[in-house]
Each structure stands twice: as structure tokens, then as C-alpha cells.
Write an enzyme that holds these catalytic residues in place. Sequence first.
Site, PDB file in Angstrom:
ATOM      1  N   LEU A   6     -27.281  71.561 -22.193  1.00 52.09           N
ATOM      2  CA  LEU A   6     -28.437  72.456 -22.260  1.00 52.09           C
ATOM      3  C   LEU A   6     -28.145  73.544 -23.281  1.00 52.09           C
ATOM      4  O   LEU A   6     -27.034  74.090 -23.307  1.00 52.09           O
ATOM      5  CB  LEU A   6     -28.720  73.076 -20.893  1.00 52.09           C
ATOM      6  CG  LEU A   6     -29.035  72.094 -19.770  1.00 52.09           C
ATOM      7  CD1 LEU A   6     -29.175  72.835 -18.446  1.00 52.09           C
ATOM      8  CD2 LEU A   6     -30.277  71.296 -20.069  1.00 52.09           C
ATOM      9  N   ASN A   8     -29.003  76.541 -23.373  1.00 50.04           N
ATOM     10  CA  ASN A   8     -28.716  77.855 -22.800  1.00 50.04           C
ATOM     11  C   ASN A   8     -27.529  77.837 -21.843  1.00 50.04           C
ATOM     12  O   ASN A   8     -27.286  78.801 -21.140  1.00 50.04           O
ATOM     13  CB  ASN A   8     -29.953  78.428 -22.111  1.00 50.04           C
ATOM     14  CG  ASN A   8     -30.454  77.539 -20.992  1.00 50.04           C
ATOM     15  OD1 ASN A   8     -30.012  76.414 -20.853  1.00 50.04           O
ATOM     16  ND2 ASN A   8     -31.385  78.044 -20.207  1.00 50.04           N
ATOM     17  N   CYS A   9     -26.763  76.766 -21.841  1.00 46.47           N
ATOM     18  CA  CYS A   9     -25.574  76.646 -20.992  1.00 46.47           C
ATOM     19  C   CYS A   9     -24.370  77.239 -21.732  1.00 46.47           C
ATOM     20  O   CYS A   9     -24.044  76.810 -22.842  1.00 46.47           O
ATOM     21  CB  CYS A   9     -25.334  75.169 -20.661  1.00 46.47           C
ATOM     22  SG  CYS A   9     -23.763  74.837 -19.845  1.00 46.47           S
ATOM     23  N   ASP A  10     -23.717  78.218 -21.123  1.00 46.56           N
ATOM     24  CA  ASP A  10     -22.571  78.874 -21.758  1.00 46.56           C
ATOM     25  C   ASP A  10     -21.443  77.893 -22.062  1.00 46.56           C
ATOM     26  O   ASP A  10     -20.819  77.963 -23.116  1.00 46.56           O
ATOM     27  CB  ASP A  10     -22.041  80.012 -20.879  1.00 46.56           C
ATOM     28  CG  ASP A  10     -22.980  81.199 -20.833  1.00 46.56           C
ATOM     29  OD1 ASP A  10     -23.809  81.351 -21.758  1.00 46.56           O
ATOM     30  OD2 ASP A  10     -22.895  81.973 -19.865  1.00 46.56           O
ATOM     31  N   ARG A  13     -22.264  75.822 -25.064  1.00 45.62           N
ATOM     32  CA  ARG A  13     -22.133  76.638 -26.280  1.00 45.62           C
ATOM     33  C   ARG A  13     -20.670  76.787 -26.684  1.00 45.62           C
ATOM     34  O   ARG A  13     -20.339  76.730 -27.871  1.00 45.62           O
ATOM     35  CB  ARG A  13     -22.757  78.011 -26.074  1.00 45.62           C
ATOM     36  CG  ARG A  13     -24.267  77.976 -26.178  1.00 45.62           C
ATOM     37  CD  ARG A  13     -24.814  79.389 -26.256  1.00 45.62           C
ATOM     38  NE  ARG A  13     -25.824  79.497 -25.215  1.00 45.62           N
ATOM     39  CZ  ARG A  13     -26.193  80.596 -24.637  1.00 45.62           C
ATOM     40  NH1 ARG A  13     -25.640  81.736 -24.941  1.00 45.62           N
ATOM     41  NH2 ARG A  13     -27.128  80.594 -23.721  1.00 45.62           N
TER      42      ARG A  13
END
Length: 104
Positions: A6, A8-10, A13
Site C-alpha cells: 500500500l 501509505n504503508c510505512d 515505503r
Amino acid sequence: MKIYGLKNCDTCRKALKALAGFELVDARADGVPQEVLNAAYAQFDAQLLNTRSTTWRGLSEAERAGAPLDLIAQHPALMKRPLIVKDDQMYLGWTKDTQAALGV
């Protein structure tokens, strides 16, 4: 060389930042190809399902009893992340073992 996760998944990233030349495929927006999901499920079995997520906790017992691949298709956030595909190898999660195997 792709990272399925995803945007927006840390954790996704972090993996993307550490792995130059990899492309992030957002499982929620773009989906994960069925053949990739089938291969990942064959390799990781029930580990592919993230049972610690808030999405999982929001499911009823009847929904949780469904087939894991069907659940991931309906709720992409239920896939454990990141799923990293490099050549013919797959890695699940951003663990020290995964990082070592990828030379990070």
C-alpha cells in the site's frame, strides 16, 4: 522487480526506499495479479493473510472463515506487506531475513 503493498504503508515505503529499481504496486488501487497471489499463497500459505490488521479485526467470524485469497481480493489491506517479487523469488514482510536476502 516489484513491491506489492500500500502506498501509505510505512513498512512498504521503507522497503521501497531501501530497494533501488523496484516499483511499488498499490494493492488497493491497482490490485495484485491473481497469478502473483496464487504463487504467494502457494509459498507462504496462511502467512499471506495479515490477521493483526484493523481490517481483520473489523471482519465478522463468518467473513474470517472465508478463503484467504478471496478475503485478500475483497480487502487488499488484509495482505501482509510488503510482498516483494524479484526475478523468480518472493519475500513476505520487511524482516531482517528479507533484508539480508535482498542485500540491504
